[in-house]
Design a protein around this motif. Structure first.
Motif, short mmCIF file in Angstrom:
data_model
loop_
_atom_site.label_atom_id
_atom_site.label_comp_id
_atom_site.label_asym_id
_atom_site.label_seq_id
_atom_site.Cartn_x
_atom_site.Cartn_y
_atom_site.Cartn_z
N PRO A 305 -2.37 0.00 -4.82
CA PRO A 305 -0.63 0.41 -4.65
C PRO A 305 0.06 -0.68 -4.96
O PRO A 305 0.58 -1.14 -5.10
N VAL A 306 0.27 0.35 -6.90
CA VAL A 306 0.75 -0.17 -8.31
C VAL A 306 1.70 1.21 -7.93
O VAL A 306 1.40 2.38 -8.09
N GLY A 307 2.88 0.89 -9.15
CA GLY A 307 3.89 1.64 -9.22
C GLY A 307 4.52 2.61 -8.29
O GLY A 307 5.33 1.19 -7.20
N ASP A 308 5.58 2.78 -8.37
CA ASP A 308 6.29 3.35 -6.85
C ASP A 308 5.70 4.19 -6.08
O ASP A 308 5.52 5.71 -5.91
N CYS A 309 5.09 3.18 -5.39
CA CYS A 309 4.24 3.89 -3.93
C CYS A 309 4.94 2.91 -2.57
O CYS A 309 5.84 2.37 -2.73
N HIS A 310 4.66 3.89 -1.56
CA HIS A 310 5.14 3.78 -0.52
C HIS A 310 5.01 2.57 0.10
O HIS A 310 4.14 1.86 0.13
N PRO A 311 5.78 1.77 0.40
CA PRO A 311 5.52 0.74 1.12
C PRO A 311 4.50 0.17 2.42
O PRO A 311 3.54 -0.63 2.38
N TRP A 312 4.28 1.26 2.61
CA TRP A 312 3.15 1.28 4.10
C TRP A 312 1.48 1.24 3.09
O TRP A 312 0.45 1.05 4.33
N ALA A 313 2.31 1.56 1.74
CA ALA A 313 0.08 1.94 1.38
C ALA A 313 -0.14 -0.20 1.61
O ALA A 313 -1.65 0.35 1.46
N LEU A 314 0.35 -0.89 1.70
CA LEU A 314 0.24 -1.93 1.66
C LEU A 314 -0.52 -2.23 2.27
O LEU A 314 -1.57 -3.18 3.05
#
Length: 317
Positions: A305-314
């Motif tokens: 989850p780095v860079g421009d990722c979807h917040p739900w990836a967390l």
């Protein structure tokens, strides 16, 4: 070249179907009946096909492929509907074309771009055609969005967040859908129509990054010609919002504004069939962009989850 065709809607068309016991088959059955056509012969290795009584009780059904093939060879059908598991779409489309039928195949049309290229060669050799179900291209709100984007300045790059959760129980992992070799993985199995819609409206792929991936979820980023897309797709019930457990959740945000298109899905298969039978519809060349993007996602190594990722990836482990 594939012969130009124009269907007279007053003339009844005869359909064969492979995969009539499957989850999506009723939408095809409804479309065939609603447009005044007939299912003459059907095949599935499973015999849970009581749904035929609702639509076409006179259909000749068999779990024996040789019996089905004999009926097809005898001229029982003009069209073949393919509703089988994803990894069988290519061989079953090829079967229909080689048996002299035009084919309507549920999405995804194939799992690999090479399969679609071979379908095109088969169309040219047999003089028949294959069309696939890309129902979001018929959704009124999606059509309005496409027009809106087309009218915007051509150098504008839109920011998009796509969130789609359609929870499934433990059975999913035990079925062909849970096997990436047969389904194409979760992005393909539940998301192919979204990726197709994004390509159709925002253009070709320039860059793809997968941030996280598991058997039940995938999150990543797509740079399209006219959009930056962060996506999160999942069949994991734990990802559902608390207020909507085990309920499909779809959200599309474009430039910070929520785009609502949850309604209006009921008759889209019928609209697809109507267009196809009138000589239109979408074939291998139209489906290729999304299939190629999904094949890349399937093979990608997640970067975290780095860079421009979807917040739900967390939320993913």
């Amino acid at each position: 070249m594939v012969a130009e065709q124009s269907m007279d809607f007053m003339q009844e068309q005869r359909f064969a179907m492979m995969g009539v016991a499957g989850y999506v088959a009723p939408r095809h059955l409804q479309a065939i009946r609603a447009l005044g056509h007939r299912l003459t012969v059907a095949y599935d290795p499973f015999d849970s096909v009581g749904i035929l009584d609702r639509y076409f009780p006179e259909t000749c059904f068999s779990t024996d492929f040789d019996r089905f093939d004999a009926a097809v060879r005898g001229g029982a059908a003009d069209w073949l509907g393919v509703c089988t598991p994803n990894h069988l779409h290519f061989p079953h489309v090829a079967y229909g074309l080689e048996r002299g039928m035009d084919v309507i195949c549920e999405k995804p049309l194939g799992l690999e771009p090479a399969e679609l290229e071979e379908m095109t060669r088969l169309e040219e050799r047999t003089g028949r055609r294959v069309r696939t179900i890309l129902q979001l291209r018929y959704h009124p709100e999606i059509l309005r969005l496409k027009e809106r984007v087309a009218q915007a300045p051509q150098d504008r790059i839109h920011d998009i967040d796509l969130t789609y959760i359609t929870p499934r129980g433990r059975w999913y992992a035990a079925s062909w859908k849970g096997d990436a070799a047969r389904s194409g993985g979760v992005a393909t199995n539940i998301g192919v129509h979204f990726y197709d819609m994004l390509h159709w409206i925002f253009g070709e792929l320039e860059r793809s990054v997968v941030h996280r991936a598991s058997p039940g979820s995938v999150a990543g980023f797509l740079q399209l010609r006219r959009a930056r897309v962060r996506y999160f797709l999942s069949i994991d019930p734990a990802c559902c919002p608390p207020q909507a457990p085990m309920t499909a959740y779809r959200k599309l945000e474009i430039d910070g504004e929520e785009f609502v298109f949850s309604d209006g899905f009921t008759d889209l298969h019928t609209e697809c069939y109507r267009d196809i039978l009138a000589g239109g519809g979408y074939g291998p060349a139209d489906a290729r962009a999304a299939i190629a993007t999904l094949a890349g996602i399937r093979r990608a190594t997640p970067v975290g989850p780095v860079g421009d990722c979807h917040p739900w990836a967390l939320r993913m482990a």
